[in-house]
Enzyme design. Sequence first.
Site, PDB file in Angstrom:
ATOM      1  N   GLY A  46       0.846  -1.187   0.000  1.00 53.99           N
ATOM      2  CA  GLY A  46       0.000   0.000   0.000  1.00 53.99           C
ATOM      3  C   GLY A  46       0.878   1.232   0.000  1.00 53.99           C
ATOM      4  N   GLN A  51       3.573   9.789   0.646  1.00 53.85           N
ATOM      5  CA  GLN A  51       4.793   8.977   0.709  1.00 53.85           C
ATOM      6  C   GLN A  51       5.645   9.145  -0.544  1.00 53.85           C
ATOM      7  OE1 GLN A  51       2.648   5.209   2.073  1.00 53.85           O
ATOM      8  NE2 GLN A  51       4.570   5.135   3.212  1.00 53.85           N
ATOM      9  N   CYS A  93       5.940   0.231   7.810  1.00 49.97           N
ATOM     10  CA  CYS A  93       5.625   1.321   6.887  1.00 49.97           C
ATOM     11  C   CYS A  93       6.855   1.648   6.064  1.00 49.97           C
ATOM     12  CB  CYS A  93       5.179   2.551   7.681  1.00 49.97           C
ATOM     13  SG  CYS A  93       4.779   3.951   6.636  1.00 49.97           S
ATOM     14  N   LEU A  94       6.651   1.836   4.759  1.00 52.84           N
ATOM     15  CA  LEU A  94       7.768   2.141   3.863  1.00 52.84           C
ATOM     16  C   LEU A  94       8.480   3.429   4.252  1.00 52.84           C
ATOM     17  CD1 LEU A  94       5.996   1.268   0.493  1.00 52.84           C
ATOM     18  CD2 LEU A  94       7.736  -0.094   1.667  1.00 52.84           C
ATOM     19  N   HIS A 135      -4.485   1.754   7.209  1.00 52.73           N
ATOM     20  CA  HIS A 135      -3.107   2.275   7.272  1.00 52.73           C
ATOM     21  C   HIS A 135      -2.932   3.427   6.271  1.00 52.73           C
ATOM     22  CE1 HIS A 135       1.377   1.544   7.833  1.00 52.73           C
ATOM     23  NE2 HIS A 135       1.358   2.291   6.747  1.00 52.73           N
ATOM     24  N   GLU A 136      -3.426   3.228   5.035  1.00 46.81           N
ATOM     25  CA  GLU A 136      -3.245   4.253   3.996  1.00 46.81           C
ATOM     26  C   GLU A 136      -4.155   5.467   4.222  1.00 46.81           C
ATOM     27  OE1 GLU A 136      -0.607   3.779   2.507  1.00 46.81           O
ATOM     28  OE2 GLU A 136      -0.465   1.640   2.915  1.00 46.81           O
ATOM     29  N   HIS A 139      -2.505   7.667   6.576  1.00 47.82           N
ATOM     30  CA  HIS A 139      -1.440   8.466   5.947  1.00 47.82           C
ATOM     31  C   HIS A 139      -1.981   9.773   5.369  1.00 47.82           C
ATOM     32  CE1 HIS A 139       2.388   6.420   6.100  1.00 47.82           C
ATOM     33  NE2 HIS A 139       1.916   5.292   5.621  1.00 47.82           N
TER      34      HIS A 139
HETATM   35 NI    NI Z   1       2.770   3.408   5.702  1.00 49.58          NI
END
Ligand code: NI
Length: 172
Positions: A46, A51, A93-94, A135-136, A139
């Site tokens: 995701g 991001q 998380c990236l 989660h997204e 963000h």
């Molecule tokens: Ni994340």
Amino acid sequence: MAVLPITKYGTPVLRKKLADVTVFDDNLKKIVDDMFETMYEVRGIGLAANQVGLDQRIIVLDGSAHYEGCEKIALVNPDIIEMKGEEWMVEGCLSIPGLEGDVARTTEIIVKAQDLDGKDVLIQATDMQARIFQHECDHINGKMYVDRVTPSARTLMESKLKKLQKQTEQSL
Ligand code: NI
């Protein structure tokens, strides 16, 4: 398509409530293509627009390689309008490399959003797909999973987070 750099913890746009998308054009489709390309490159499931440094309410998801029921989808201006159930599970998380933590998420959700043509859509999701959505959607509201771990887990993460934040600020 292009692979874009991923913003890391400490980048201001990650803490911003992102702006609504109002124009549904080829540029939006290109952004979504680039977001998918970027997410696949780093083997994510995701990705939210902040991001990749963009202040627009766009998310992409594709957990289909790892989880059942996690099909590929891109949504614009998503909003979770119903939540049911609860389950704790580890998340990463990236934008926060090298850390993970247990987070409680609801297991059944309904998301109201728009597709890439601006058409209203209602999406039902359960289990892992519901988790990725939450989660997204966090963000794009400037929230990250580390805000949702238990206080004791957060305490254990704090020094690594501070270090990452400092690294990020020095690179900006
Ligand atoms: Ni994340």
